[in-house]
Design a protein around this motif. Sequence first.
Motif, PDB file in Angstrom:
ATOM      1  N   ASN A   1       0.801  -0.804   0.165  1.00 43.95           N
ATOM      2  CA  ASN A   1       0.098   0.555  -0.434  1.00 43.95           C
ATOM      3  C   ASN A   1       0.737   1.182  -0.030  1.00 43.95           C
ATOM      4  O   ASN A   1       1.800   1.489   0.428  1.00 43.95           O
ATOM      5  CB  ASN A   1      -1.114  -0.099   0.845  1.00 43.95           C
ATOM      6  N   PHE A   2       0.580   2.316  -0.614  1.00 48.45           N
ATOM      7  CA  PHE A   2       1.337   3.695  -1.016  1.00 48.45           C
ATOM      8  C   PHE A   2       0.415   4.771  -0.783  1.00 48.45           C
ATOM      9  O   PHE A   2      -0.551   4.843  -1.309  1.00 48.45           O
ATOM     10  CB  PHE A   2       1.804   3.145  -2.109  1.00 48.45           C
ATOM     11  N   ILE A   3       1.086   5.681  -0.619  1.00 47.51           N
ATOM     12  CA  ILE A   3       0.309   7.055  -0.615  1.00 47.51           C
ATOM     13  C   ILE A   3       1.704   7.898  -1.427  1.00 47.51           C
ATOM     14  O   ILE A   3       2.656   7.700  -1.481  1.00 47.51           O
ATOM     15  CB  ILE A   3       0.235   7.100   0.979  1.00 47.51           C
ATOM     16  N   PHE A   4       0.546   8.863  -2.566  1.00 43.06           N
ATOM     17  CA  PHE A   4       1.006   9.675  -3.297  1.00 43.06           C
ATOM     18  C   PHE A   4       1.540  11.529  -2.540  1.00 43.06           C
ATOM     19  O   PHE A   4       0.592  11.802  -1.620  1.00 43.06           O
ATOM     20  CB  PHE A   4       0.561  10.192  -4.551  1.00 43.06           C
ATOM     21  N   ASP A   5       2.800  11.042  -2.432  1.00 42.57           N
ATOM     22  CA  ASP A   5       3.202  12.232  -1.148  1.00 42.57           C
ATOM     23  C   ASP A   5       3.360  13.786  -1.720  1.00 42.57           C
ATOM     24  O   ASP A   5       3.805  15.075  -1.286  1.00 42.57           O
ATOM     25  CB  ASP A   5       4.803  12.496  -0.967  1.00 42.57           C
ATOM     26  N   GLY A   6       2.713  14.093  -3.331  1.00 38.99           N
ATOM     27  CA  GLY A   6       3.238  15.130  -4.180  1.00 38.99           C
ATOM     28  C   GLY A   6       3.977  16.166  -4.766  1.00 38.99           C
ATOM     29  O   GLY A   6       3.852  16.313  -4.924  1.00 38.99           O
TER      30      GLY A   6
ATOM     31  N   TRP B   1       4.528   6.879  -0.750  1.00 35.34           N
ATOM     32  CA  TRP B   1       5.947   6.722   0.697  1.00 35.34           C
ATOM     33  C   TRP B   1       5.133   4.931   0.776  1.00 35.34           C
ATOM     34  O   TRP B   1       3.751   4.900   0.430  1.00 35.34           O
ATOM     35  CB  TRP B   1       4.684   7.444   1.161  1.00 35.34           C
ATOM     36  N   ASN B   2       5.544   4.114   1.245  1.00 35.73           N
ATOM     37  CA  ASN B   2       4.374   2.539   2.036  1.00 35.73           C
ATOM     38  C   ASN B   2       3.865   3.719   2.877  1.00 35.73           C
ATOM     39  O   ASN B   2       4.042   4.287   3.727  1.00 35.73           O
ATOM     40  CB  ASN B   2       5.999   2.152   2.432  1.00 35.73           C
ATOM     41  N   VAL B   3       3.072   2.790   3.413  1.00 35.21           N
ATOM     42  CA  VAL B   3       2.029   3.063   4.449  1.00 35.21           C
ATOM     43  C   VAL B   3       2.146   2.012   5.605  1.00 35.21           C
ATOM     44  O   VAL B   3       2.087   0.845   5.762  1.00 35.21           O
ATOM     45  CB  VAL B   3       0.417   2.392   3.808  1.00 35.21           C
TER      46      VAL B   3
ATOM     47  N   HIS C   1       1.545  16.426   9.863  1.00 29.58           N
ATOM     48  CA  HIS C   1       0.039  16.172   8.533  1.00 29.58           C
ATOM     49  C   HIS C   1       0.635  15.230   7.338  1.00 29.58           C
ATOM     50  O   HIS C   1      -0.008  14.270   7.350  1.00 29.58           O
ATOM     51  CB  HIS C   1       1.225  17.604   7.689  1.00 29.58           C
ATOM     52  N   LYS C   2       1.923  14.622   7.998  1.00 29.74           N
ATOM     53  CA  LYS C   2       1.843  13.411   6.572  1.00 29.74           C
ATOM     54  C   LYS C   2       1.688  11.747   7.692  1.00 29.74           C
ATOM     55  O   LYS C   2       0.440  11.204   6.701  1.00 29.74           O
ATOM     56  CB  LYS C   2       3.330  12.851   6.893  1.00 29.74           C
ATOM     57  N   ILE C   3       1.737  11.743   9.029  1.00 27.77           N
ATOM     58  CA  ILE C   3       0.967  10.858   9.458  1.00 27.77           C
ATOM     59  C   ILE C   3      -0.689  11.133   9.118  1.00 27.77           C
ATOM     60  O   ILE C   3      -1.457   9.696   9.743  1.00 27.77           O
ATOM     61  CB  ILE C   3       1.295  10.449  11.087  1.00 27.77           C
TER      62      ILE C   3
ATOM     63  N   PRO D   1      -4.160  12.093  -1.381  1.00 30.44           N
ATOM     64  CA  PRO D   1      -4.922  12.919  -0.523  1.00 30.44           C
ATOM     65  C   PRO D   1      -4.588  14.263  -1.229  1.00 30.44           C
ATOM     66  O   PRO D   1      -4.474  14.279  -2.580  1.00 30.44           O
ATOM     67  CB  PRO D   1      -4.081  12.815   1.199  1.00 30.44           C
ATOM     68  N   PRO D   2      -6.288  14.513  -0.322  1.00 34.39           N
ATOM     69  CA  PRO D   2      -6.712  15.705  -1.347  1.00 34.39           C
ATOM     70  C   PRO D   2      -5.753  16.675  -1.189  1.00 34.39           C
ATOM     71  O   PRO D   2      -4.097  16.976  -0.373  1.00 34.39           O
ATOM     72  CB  PRO D   2      -7.656  16.254  -0.296  1.00 34.39           C
ATOM     73  N   GLY D   3      -5.482  17.735  -2.471  1.00 32.74           N
ATOM     74  CA  GLY D   3      -4.799  18.612  -2.792  1.00 32.74           C
ATOM     75  C   GLY D   3      -3.141  18.213  -3.197  1.00 32.74           C
ATOM     76  O   GLY D   3      -2.669  19.225  -3.206  1.00 32.74           O
ATOM     77  N   CYS D   4      -2.653  17.252  -2.826  1.00 33.17           N
ATOM     78  CA  CYS D   4      -1.348  16.605  -3.147  1.00 33.17           C
ATOM     79  C   CYS D   4      -1.190  16.642  -4.344  1.00 33.17           C
ATOM     80  O   CYS D   4      -0.043  16.743  -4.854  1.00 33.17           O
ATOM     81  CB  CYS D   4      -1.260  14.613  -2.846  1.00 33.17           C
ATOM     82  N   LEU D   5      -2.032  16.633  -5.762  1.00 29.58           N
ATOM     83  CA  LEU D   5      -1.598  17.035  -7.081  1.00 29.58           C
ATOM     84  C   LEU D   5      -2.056  17.780  -7.498  1.00 29.58           C
ATOM     85  O   LEU D   5      -1.110  18.874  -8.266  1.00 29.58           O
ATOM     86  CB  LEU D   5      -2.719  16.181  -8.135  1.00 29.58           C
ATOM     87  N   TYR D   6      -3.287  18.999  -7.161  1.00 28.01           N
ATOM     88  CA  TYR D   6      -3.568  20.338  -6.858  1.00 28.01           C
ATOM     89  C   TYR D   6      -4.297  20.972  -5.931  1.00 28.01           C
ATOM     90  O   TYR D   6      -4.546  20.066  -6.021  1.00 28.01           O
ATOM     91  CB  TYR D   6      -3.817  21.045  -8.323  1.00 28.01           C
TER      92      TYR D   6
END
Length: 549
Positions: free
Chosen positions: A155-160, A165-167, A237-239, A399-404
């Motif tokens: 599982n990953f999360i995009f950091d913007g 990132w690994n979850v 914020h990241k967590i 996550p919301p806001g990470c792309l624009y």
Amino acid sequence: MTTFSSDDPIEPATFDLIIIGTGLPGSVIAAAASAAGKTVLQLDPYNSYGSHFASLHLNDFTSFIHSHATPSSTASSNSTPTSIDHDYTVLDLNPRLLYSNIEIATYAPEILAKHHPKRFTIDLGGPRVFFCADKAIDLILKSGVYHEVKSIDANFIFDGKGQLWNVPDSRGAIFKDKSLSLIEKNKLMKFFKLVWQHLAASDGGDEGSQNSESSKILEEDLESPFVDFLKRMQLPHKIKSIILYAIAMVDYDQDNLEFCKSILKTREGIERLALYQKSRLTNAPEAMIYPKYGHGDLSYAICRRAAVKGCVYAERVPVSVLMDKHSEQYKGVRLSTGQDLFSHHLVLDPTFKFPLPPASSPPDLSTSLKDDKGKVARGICITTSSMKPDISNCFLVYPPGCLYPEQHTSIRAIQIAGSSAEVCPKGMFVLYFSALCDDAEQGKRSLHAAMNALLTLPVSGNRHGSAVHSEDAEIKPTLVWSTLYIQELIMDQHEYFISTPMPDGNLNYNDLIDATAEIFHRIYPDEEFFPLTSSARSLEDDCGVVLEN
């Protein structure tokens, strides 16, 4: 198993329940009603299982979404009854047009040409997974369905900033995560410890202990927004983003009340964390699993189980609905062969709709099962490499806001490898994207941004002129084929019939199963929805969830 073709007369002529369509909710209702001893007839005008929950070969997929996005030349949304005989008004079923703004592009036709379209099996309602402890798995076990699955490996999360990132969703994952500082690791471990202590105390695990009540989260905190609770825990914020959007799977930006349509309370947030954690404690290596042959295989398996319990099934059978000419009450259906069949109840797949008789009153709509989230944008990509080296199947959230800045909803994606599941040729990958949206423009912008951030689009075939030029562009997957479309989220409730729900914007099936169970209990309030019988417990080779390594 009783199955009729389009030319065979169906016997008997009267049933307790008739279901039109083989979408997952309708098939579940057919299986549950058959298991309860009801006589059930399931009809499908098409020659494949699943309706909007189907998994289709590539050519069939494109044909299906276009046929449900463009008005049929032989049917109109303003159609009138086809005929009125001595006793009945006969109403034609029309296809419901649920898809719009369809974009299909082939970027590397020479690669696709090497493989037969039937080598690709595409989910209409993706991305979707099973959590190992969710209601879908419980349903599979209770119904006695045999289902082969594959593990979602990571599982990953995009950091913007272009990084995945690994979850860190377990004690071991937290300590191994090199992207977290020691302070962040300690804060996350402290938070998870608080949550597990609360769950243990709530389940009675500390019953009799002096620490039982003190281990519970305060009621006022449980009723507060989950995002506020996380802030009070002083999580970075990241967590906080990882917990909200990669584990609790929140849809909307919880920090932006102006655009947030649904605030997650702490109580529900804790329940979602509990589902995730319980799923990790099963025999599977990760919390999520995926059907080996695509999600449409579940509808097919449920249909088979319904047939074993006595459900009568007929495919490729065009059908109309019979209404009493005088009372305007539902009576039954008329097949294209002219045969009339009758039932006490009718359940209709949302693939279809039919007009009311001219003199009838407006439909009685119920809001209890109606999805008010508007639309969901869905995207599908075929690539020749993984988004992460040595990873076959994985989940990714933006996550919301990470792309624009105007991205107010989460965007979810899953990747399935051809070497792992039977959904595409070995060495290729299918990626599914989705995001809730208010309109097509918003949804398409979200998915285009997500795809462009993850994939390399060949300059010669890039319809949007935005090939990736980052330093690690060479390791990003190269896009071979893609489609993007907008799906309506609607569910009609009519006084004459019941319409089952569409695929929603969630990652799992929990809400769909709850809605399906509610429909079943509206029809049969005194019957149990899939009781776990001794025969179901004794089935060994014939049922269950089989995880392949």
